[in-house]
Motif scaffolding. Structure first.
Motif: not given
Ligand SMILES: Nc1ncnc2c1ncn2[C@@H]1O[C@H](COP(=O)(O)OP(=O)(O)OP(=O)(O)O)[C@@H](O)[C@H]1O
Ligand SMILES: [Mg+2]
Length: 338
Positions: A50, A62, A75, A77, A156, A158
């Protein structure tokens, strides 16, 4: 959506190495599970992906781009934390809607409403939307935290033990829902758990983590049937794999083997007495399990008779060679003897 690559990642806190030279390639759209005991480095690995933590060494990629120095917000996430972290002064609705209203995203209010309702229904908290986050049970708070991640369409997801505070029925139900959401959206999910049932039912692939190091990566089937080490063999399977002394297998055993392991469902059972017999400790028709002992070694079999066996009665086991796994003194897997 995105693929994630960790290259030679090491992260230390003082004299603790939380993550050690980790190499990991998670595919785009994969449901990837990190499984390991407490302190193995699971949360740290998620935080490194992250961008909440920076590594001491190594790179995070990524979709092939180096994001090691990219801030978390960029990012993209969505993180469900191990300890649910809600905004206490906001309602459930506003907590779930929060990511959609961020300056980076600015979603149309009607769309916010639609998405929040959809997620709330999925998580069975639609009747709680107007409540303050503080007026919820632990399990409800955790569902709000999951909702806040699902409401977005991040690159993404997480998820750090997101179901651990829920009761068994809800956990099972949400497990199925999470898998469905992931399959429908094609999202990449990195999911942390120490629950092997969760790991094996959710994962496309599992990484077994121990003391900051990856022990093995594979599909649930590969990890279960082809473990590289005794340690990995013992991580999956309930009841656990039998670990037997190599002396019991003289002649049919690998010459370097110190341990022979075999899954309880592969251990055959017959009535018996005499020298090679075992004494029944427990026999449960409900659990479909016979546990018996000889010379201090317990053996578990899931092959059952029609009727229960009384404790203390004698049974024989047979360990079919094609199901035996051989390990050396250090616990490394050895090739099967021919
Ligand atoms: N901020 C920190 N400061 C110091 N040590 C830390 C910090 N975060 C993690 N650690 C240490 O790093 C190791 C790995 O911790 P981590 O939280 O990643 O484990 P985990 O696998 O998530 O465990 P759990 O299942 O208990 O959540 C542990 O020894 C932990 O004490
Ligand atoms: Mg953790």
């Amino acid at each position: 959506m995105a693929s994630i690559t960790l290259q030679g990642i090491t992260k230390t806190f003082g004299d603790v190495t939380a993550v050690r030279q980790m190499e990991l390639a998670i595919g785009d759209g994969e449901f990837f599970v990190l499984l390991g005991p407490s302190g193995a480095g699971k949360t740290t690995t998620l935080r490194l992906i992250a961008g909440i933590e920076g590594p001491d060494h190594g790179r995070v990629l990524m979709n092939g781009d180096d994001v090691t120095n990219v801030a978390p917000a960029h990012r993209d996430c969505a993180f469900v934390f191990q300890q649910y972290s809600l905004y206490p002064h906001l309602t459930v609705f506003d907590n779930i809607a929060f990511p959609l209203r961020s300056p980076l995203r600015r979603t149309d209010p009607a769309e916010v409403k639609r998405r929040v309702r959809e997620v709330a229904e999925l998580l069975h908290i639609e009747s709680k939307l107007e409540r303050k986050a503080t007026a919820l049970s632990g399990g409800e708070m955790q569902r709000v935290a999951i909702g806040r991640a699902l409401v977005r369409e991040p690159r993404v997801f997480l998820m750090d033990e997101p179901l651990s505070s829920l009761d068994a029925r809800l956990r099972e139900e949400l497990r199925v829902e999470l898998k469905r959401v992931q399959q429908r959206s094609g999202a990449t999910v990195v999911y942390v758990t120490h629950d092997q049932v969760e790991a094996t039912t959710l994962a496309d692939r599992i990484a077994i983590l121990e003391a900051g190091a990856i022990q093995q990566v594979g599909t649930p089937q590969q990890i279960y049937r082809e473990p590289d080490s005794l340690h990995v063999a013992q991580r999956l399977g309930s009841p656990a794999i039998n670990v037997l002394p190599a002396e019991w297998f003289e002649g049919s055993c690998h010459p370097l083997a110190a341990h022979v392991a075999i899954r309880p469902e592969d251990v055959e059972l017959s009535h018996g007495n005499g020298q090679a017999s075992f004494q029944v400790i427990e026999c449960s028709l409900v659990k479909h399990l016979v546990v018996a002992e000889r010379a201090g070694v317990e053996v578990r079999s899931r092959r059952m008779f029609e009727h229960a066996l009384a404790p203390g009665s004698a049974v024989r086991f047979h360990f079919p060679p094609q199901h035996c796994l051989f390990f050396d003194q250090s616990g490394r897997r050895l090739a099967a003897p021919h």
